[in-house]
Every structure is written in C-alpha cells, then in structure tokens.
Scaffold this active site. Structure first.
Site, PDB file in Angstrom:
ATOM      1  N   ASN A  60       0.828  -1.200   0.000  1.00 25.10           N
ATOM      2  CA  ASN A  60       0.000   0.000   0.000  1.00 25.10           C
ATOM      3  C   ASN A  60       0.873   1.266   0.000  1.00 25.10           C
ATOM      4  O   ASN A  60       0.595   2.220  -0.729  1.00 25.10           O
ATOM      5  CB  ASN A  60      -0.914  -0.029   1.225  1.00 25.10           C
ATOM      6  CG  ASN A  60      -1.939   1.074   1.186  1.00 25.10           C
ATOM      7  OD1 ASN A  60      -2.547   1.295   0.152  1.00 25.10           O
ATOM      8  ND2 ASN A  60      -2.102   1.770   2.279  1.00 25.10           N
ATOM      9  N   GLY A 102       2.669   8.602   7.758  1.00 24.16           N
ATOM     10  CA  GLY A 102       1.774   7.464   7.999  1.00 24.16           C
ATOM     11  C   GLY A 102       1.807   6.489   6.855  1.00 24.16           C
ATOM     12  O   GLY A 102       2.220   6.815   5.752  1.00 24.16           O
ATOM     13  N   CYS A 103       1.377   5.261   7.140  1.00 25.59           N
ATOM     14  CA  CYS A 103       1.568   4.173   6.192  1.00 25.59           C
ATOM     15  C   CYS A 103       0.307   3.812   5.437  1.00 25.59           C
ATOM     16  O   CYS A 103       0.356   3.074   4.466  1.00 25.59           O
ATOM     17  CB  CYS A 103       2.043   2.922   6.925  1.00 25.59           C
ATOM     18  SG  CYS A 103       3.351   3.259   8.085  1.00 25.59           S
ATOM     19  N   ILE A 104      -0.832   4.256   5.905  1.00 25.12           N
ATOM     20  CA  ILE A 104      -2.071   3.771   5.289  1.00 25.12           C
ATOM     21  C   ILE A 104      -2.650   4.843   4.360  1.00 25.12           C
ATOM     22  O   ILE A 104      -2.823   5.972   4.747  1.00 25.12           O
ATOM     23  CB  ILE A 104      -3.102   3.395   6.375  1.00 25.12           C
ATOM     24  CG1 ILE A 104      -2.491   2.369   7.311  1.00 25.12           C
ATOM     25  CG2 ILE A 104      -4.352   2.869   5.749  1.00 25.12           C
ATOM     26  CD1 ILE A 104      -2.024   1.117   6.623  1.00 25.12           C
ATOM     27  N   CYS A 118      -0.469   6.860  13.730  1.00 23.42           N
ATOM     28  CA  CYS A 118       0.655   6.678  12.814  1.00 23.42           C
ATOM     29  C   CYS A 118       1.038   7.995  12.139  1.00 23.42           C
ATOM     30  O   CYS A 118       2.199   8.223  11.791  1.00 23.42           O
ATOM     31  CB  CYS A 118       0.243   5.650  11.768  1.00 23.42           C
ATOM     32  SG  CYS A 118       1.569   5.001  10.787  1.00 23.42           S
TER      33      CYS A 118
END
Lengths: 157, 328
Positions: free
Chosen positions: A30, B326-328, B219
């Site tokens: 993602n 952040g990762c999402i 995050c």
C-alpha cells in the site's frame, strides 16, 4: 517545477499466514502505491491464508518461538494464547485506525496494486480460485512471477 | 229501586268504617312499637358507639385500612394469571411447609440457629483451620449434607432458569416491586443494575463527514519543517516538492502546481484539495489516503482515478501542505 521520481516497481512475496507476517506485506504494498510505485503481492504457502475467503478474518499470530513476544515459549504454546495475542494486536490496530486484512486487500486492489496467488501452493492446500477473496487478480506460477517482476525490487516477507 | 240503592249505600259505608277502624288500629300499634323500641334502640346505639370507639382505640380500623391497602397492592401487583398459578402451586407450597415443619427438620434448624446466636463467640478461622476442621466426623457429615443441598439447588436452578426463559415472571416481579417501593426491591431480588445503553452497536458503521473525523490516527504525525530546496517563480519548495510555507498558498498557485503534476483541476479534484487543506488547518497534519476517503466519501479507487500517481502526496502538493506521513 516538477520534481519527478524515477519509475519504480516492487514485487512483494508473502509466504506466511500470521497476522504479524501478513500486515507488513500489505502495508509495504500500500505504501508503495501511495508513493506512486507500482506494486504487486504474491501470496504463497501460508500466505495463501491471507487471501482465502474463509481464513482472512481469522488470522492469528504465533507467540511461540518469537523472541520479541516477551513471553516464555512454554507459556506461549498454551492453548488460547494465539487468539489472545491476535485479539490484542487487532485491538491495537483499531486504535491506530489500521484497516483489517480484508479491508487492506480491498484498498490495495482499489489503489492499483495487483494480488496474485501461487499455483503450486493452491494445489498443495487444495484450494480453488473460488476460495480466494475477490481482489485476487490471478493464480500464477513462480515463472510467471519472475516475468511480472522484471525490473522490480523483490521483497520477501 | 230506592230501597235497593239505600241498602247498597249502607253496605258500602259499613265496609268503609271497617277499613278506617283497621287503619286506626294499625297506627296505634305502630306508635306502641315505636314507644317500646325507642329506649332499646337508644341503648343499642349507645353500646354500638362505645364498641366502635373501643375498636378504634384498639386499632382495628387502622388495621383494616392497611389490610385494604395491602389487598390493593396485591391486586395491582398480581394478575389473575398469577393467582391461578398460585392455586396450581398451593399443594406444593403446603407440602413444602409440612416438610419444613417436621420435628426432625425443626430440630436441625433450632440446633443451627443456636450456633448462629452464639456466633460472636467463635474463633476466626483460616484456610489451614478449615482443612483441620474437616477431620471432624460431624463436619464431614455436615459437608456431605451441604454438598447434597448444593447439588439439588444447582439442579433446581437450572430448571428455574429454563422456566424463566419462557415466562414473563421477571416483569411481574418488577411490577410488584414498583408497587411495594424501592426499599423492598432488594429483598425481592429485582434490584438489578440498569442495562447498559446499546449505543449504535448494532448500527452499521457510517463514514463520518468532513467535520467530525476526530484526530488523525496515531501513525500520522505532524511533518517536521523541511528545509527549502528550491525557489521557483519566487515560491519556496522543499526537496520532495511540497510548499515550504503552507500560508503562501493560493488557488492560482494550486493550479500551477497541479499543471506541473499533470493533474487537470476539475470540481472533483478541487473538493479533495479543499478538504485536505481544511483538515491540515484543523489538525496540523496532512491527511493520508485513508483519511481523505473518510472525509470526502470517495472510494480509494476514485482517488487514484483523480490523482493517478500517489494521490495523497499529489493532493498535499497541490494543497500546499507538507508531505503526508503514515503508512495507510
């Protein structure tokens, strides 16, 4: 004015089915898409659990033999420990607003990442195409994988 | 003809006088009766009054009033169905009473109550004391009896639980408790913690609107101010292509950045950019893809269609805010 990033591509191999082993693959995939990097994820062996309809919502995490779990292996092997650890981990992920594995697969698909299942593993675990979740694009062999991964960085998890 | 009518008249007068005499006699008799009865009645009234007064003093009436009230409560607390059930159970109740009042049972109860009466004299006992006490034969027998009682109670409880499932008995108890008042409710066992309100637990999750997203996920942290890497047309940019200072942003500048990114700004794109800017101004954090989808009700797919390459980053660049973490 345009500060361009060179065209990049990653191929991620997900070979384990633990909750803590599946998430890194999905998050990496993602994050790659978010960064404008082409990505595809190849699920093989136990990693197939993450894309199997009946198992995707019930992934566990293994504490036994995990040096970072801070729990003696003798205790970690007790019945119920896995579920406990998994539920604790899921709780923490909810706090962080992390999507579930099923949701992550959906997001990956929508963001243009491609998901593939390993044909050999499918035969080994006696799974059919219908057993897999919808976002999976195809069932391919290791040879196909290399064709797809041409020019990509390969990440094995 | 004349004599005939005279005779008839006389005969009528005769019958009339007889009637008058009867009436007079009756009146006299009534008066006599009255005269005789008056003292008696007076006596009776006097006695009755003192009697009633006596009863009142002894509290019969107060008792009666209370009794009526109790009756009222029972009638309002129990439905005819309950009474019918009581009638069905009366044999069982009487049998229980008889069994409990057997001399042997009473002897055991009296023995036990004696112990309870002297309960201030017993020594405190710990776990070891308990173990030691079990060596005593009497204690062992008592334990066996208790165990048997427990077994029966457990079995009975199961039956009761099963019966309660289908009978609205709880409801009736609650009604009775309401009538009797809160003080007795604990005794009846109807005092229960109020059920927790079921807040939206069953309702399907609704995507929040842009206004009520809450704080960003753990995050995502505010980006550190990045050093200026390039100045283009008098506007400072960081090394990753974002505005160095978010406050210099204008819609005109946004259009120029979008053009450089290869994005044609239509209304849909503007909606996303405006949301990102508003969210940044509110929270100090650039929204990531997940937050944008939640805030704008757009699907991830739509977002990738609007901004094909790295949507969140492109949006942040156009909106003049730092690179989203952040990762999402």
């Amino acid at each position: 004015m345009n500060i361009a990033t060179p065209k990049r591509k990653v191929a991620i191999i997900c070979s384990h089915g633990g909750l803590d082993e599946v998430y890194p693959s999905l998050i990496l995939g993602n994050a790659a898409r978010q960064s404008g990097i082409e990505a595809f994820v190849f699920f093989t062996f136990w990693g197939l659990d993450a894309i199997t309809e009946s198992k995707v919502d019930h992934l566990h995490m293994n504490l036994a033999g995990n040096a970072s779990s801070n729990m003696p292996t003798v205790l970690a092997g007790l019945p119920g420990m896995e579920s406990l650890a998994a539920s604790m981990m899921k709780k923490q992920m909810t706090e962080l607003d992390l999507p579930s594995v099923r949701e992550m697969l959906q997001i990956l698909d929508e963001s243009g990442a491609e998901l593939y299942a390993c044909e050999l593993a499918m035969k080994m675990f006696k799974r059919k195409r219908e057993d897999l979740v919808a976002p999976v694009k195809d069932v391919i062999t290791a040879g196909d994988f290399y064709d797809l991964a041409e020019g990509a960085q390969i990440i094995f998890t | 003809m004349d004599t005939h009518s005279n005779e008839a008249l006389l005969a009528r007068i005769d019958s009339l006088s007889a009637q008058v005499a009867y009436l007079v006699e009756r009146q006299r008799k009534q008066e006599e009766l009255f005269a005789e009865m008056t003292p008696i009645l007076r006596e009776v009234m006097a006695t009755a009054t003192t009697r009633l007064d006596d009863l009142e003093k002894k509290g019969y009436f107060a008792f009666g009033r209370e009794l009526v009230q109790v009756g009222d409560r029972i009638v309002t607390g129990f439905t005819p169905d309950d009474v019918r059930q009581l009638g069905d159970a009366i044999v069982g109740i009487l049998e229980t009473v008889r069994a409990v009042t057997q001399p042997e049972v009473l002897a055991v109860a009296s023995e036990a109550s004696e112990v309870l009466q002297n309960s201030d004299k017993v020594e405190p006992m710990g776990l070891l004391g308990m173990v030691r006490a079990t060596k005593n034969d009497d204690v062992q027998k008592g334990m066996a009896v208790m165990m048997d009682v427990m077994r029966h109670v457990g079995r009975a409880a199961e039956i009761v639980a099963k019966r309660r499932e289908r009978s609205p008995e709880d409801e009736k108890r609650a009604r009775l408790a309401k009538v009797i008042g809160p003080r007795k409710r604990a005794v009846l066992g109807t005092e229960r913690p109020a059920p927790r309100a079921q807040v939206a637990a069953a309702a399907p999750p609704v995507r929040p609107g842009a206004g009520d997203l809450g704080p960003p996920a753990g995050c995502a942290v505010p980006a550190k101010p990045a050093p200026v890497a390039a100045v283009i047309d008098g506007v400072a940019f960081t090394a990753d292509g974002h505005l160095a200072d978010a406050t210099v942003w204008s819609e005109d500048l946004a259009l120029r950045i979008a053009a450089a990114q290869g994005v044609v700004m239509a209304e849909a794109q503007w909606t996303v950019v405006r949301f990102a800017r508003a969210d940044f101004e509110q929270t100090g954090v650039s929204p990531n893809i997940r937050r944008i989808t939640q805030g704008t009700q757009l699907a991830t797919k739509d977002l990738y269609a609007l901004f094909p390459k790295a949507p969140a980053r492109t949006v942040a660049k156009i909106a003049g805010i730092p690179k989203p973490a952040g990762c999402i």
